[in-house]
Motif scaffolding. Sequence first.
Motif, PDB file in Angstrom:
ATOM      1  N   SER A  76      40.152  44.242  40.114  1.00 15.98           N
ATOM      2  CA  SER A  76      39.677  46.010  40.338  1.00 15.98           C
ATOM      3  C   SER A  76      39.794  46.149  41.977  1.00 15.98           C
ATOM      4  O   SER A  76      39.034  45.262  42.455  1.00 15.98           O
ATOM      5  CB  SER A  76      38.447  46.053  39.549  1.00 15.98           C
ATOM      6  OG  SER A  76      37.896  47.390  40.164  1.00 15.98           O
ATOM      7  N   LEU A 136      37.569  48.376  43.118  1.00 16.75           N
ATOM      8  CA  LEU A 136      36.314  48.957  43.294  1.00 16.75           C
ATOM      9  C   LEU A 136      35.176  47.546  43.061  1.00 16.75           C
ATOM     10  O   LEU A 136      34.433  47.326  43.960  1.00 16.75           O
ATOM     11  CB  LEU A 136      35.904  49.785  42.317  1.00 16.75           C
ATOM     12  CG  LEU A 136      36.194  51.369  42.432  1.00 16.75           C
ATOM     13  CD1 LEU A 136      35.696  52.222  41.250  1.00 16.75           C
ATOM     14  CD2 LEU A 136      35.714  51.729  43.986  1.00 16.75           C
ATOM     15  N   GLU A 137      35.431  46.842  42.241  1.00 16.84           N
ATOM     16  CA  GLU A 137      34.657  45.637  41.865  1.00 16.84           C
ATOM     17  C   GLU A 137      35.356  44.417  41.985  1.00 16.84           C
ATOM     18  O   GLU A 137      34.442  43.211  41.990  1.00 16.84           O
ATOM     19  CB  GLU A 137      34.090  46.017  40.482  1.00 16.84           C
ATOM     20  CG  GLU A 137      33.293  47.103  40.343  1.00 16.84           C
ATOM     21  CD  GLU A 137      33.084  47.525  38.779  1.00 16.84           C
ATOM     22  OE1 GLU A 137      33.581  46.523  38.165  1.00 16.84           O
ATOM     23  OE2 GLU A 137      32.265  48.090  38.517  1.00 16.84           O
ATOM     24  N   GLY A 138      36.613  44.183  42.370  1.00 16.74           N
ATOM     25  CA  GLY A 138      37.211  42.917  42.271  1.00 16.74           C
ATOM     26  C   GLY A 138      37.242  41.994  43.561  1.00 16.74           C
ATOM     27  O   GLY A 138      36.628  42.807  44.625  1.00 16.74           O
ATOM     28  N   ASP A 139      37.325  40.565  43.577  1.00 18.53           N
ATOM     29  CA  ASP A 139      37.210  39.977  44.777  1.00 18.53           C
ATOM     30  C   ASP A 139      38.002  40.396  45.801  1.00 18.53           C
ATOM     31  O   ASP A 139      39.146  40.753  45.458  1.00 18.53           O
ATOM     32  CB  ASP A 139      37.217  38.510  44.276  1.00 18.53           C
ATOM     33  CG  ASP A 139      36.278  37.891  43.488  1.00 18.53           C
ATOM     34  OD1 ASP A 139      35.059  38.661  43.585  1.00 18.53           O
ATOM     35  OD2 ASP A 139      36.697  36.930  42.957  1.00 18.53           O
ATOM     36  N   THR A 160      43.127  49.903  35.201  1.00 17.50           N
ATOM     37  CA  THR A 160      42.772  48.520  35.411  1.00 17.50           C
ATOM     38  C   THR A 160      43.665  47.732  36.378  1.00 17.50           C
ATOM     39  O   THR A 160      44.630  48.305  36.504  1.00 17.50           O
ATOM     40  CB  THR A 160      42.858  47.875  34.065  1.00 17.50           C
ATOM     41  OG1 THR A 160      44.238  47.887  33.465  1.00 17.50           O
ATOM     42  CG2 THR A 160      41.844  48.659  33.108  1.00 17.50           C
TER      43      THR A 160
END
Length: 232
Positions: A84, A86-89, A137
């Motif tokens: 993601s 926004l939130e992925g590594d 996603t």
Amino acid sequence: MNISEQVAFVTGANRGLGRQLTLELLSRGAKVYAGARNPETIDIPGVTPVKLDVTKPDEVAAAAILAKDVTLLINNAGSSTGASLLEGDVEKIQLEFDTHFFGTLSMVRAFAPIIEKNGGGSILNILSALSWFSSGTAGAYTAAKAAAWALTNDLRLNLYPRNVRVAGLHVGFMETDMTTGVDAPKSNPSDIAKIAIDGIESGSFEILADDTSRMLQGALAGGISALYPHLT
């Protein structure tokens, strides 16, 4: 372009669409260099396996030194981390861009002069229907593919005067290892490979390989309301 007279280099040639593209080229009489991070996994008789990770400049340079007779480059190597935005590594997001954008650019910068010197030819970048659409996603993948589409458009303009045609293939989900967990209609990679090589042979600049790609291209003209009707 008569495929039987071409010398092709396919990246990510050991599985999925890359393997099918390699088989299709061989069936039409082309000489093929098959690039893969693990060349020992390439089990296709008649090709020249090449160790290649497109994110490693030294391996790209070595491949260009080896394959000096190339007239057709197919940038197929890909990654799909599912990250993601926004939130992925961040490292996974970086990998998507290193593969789809910078890896593709690195290969083109290395091989375009070779293709030009050999009298001209073609480059095919494997893009995606997700170059034009995000499901919300796996944003890193869609963003990287969108960047690769912009890259393809720019390279097309700059390489055309040098007798190098740059095409982009847009396709939705295919039956490959990367889409094992995807519950959606999927194309057969063998069918897509035939469509891709037909497009190159006919001199197409943009190859829409399935209904999903054709639908999304048409929706682009409708703007946000056509692509994302649930947004108000």
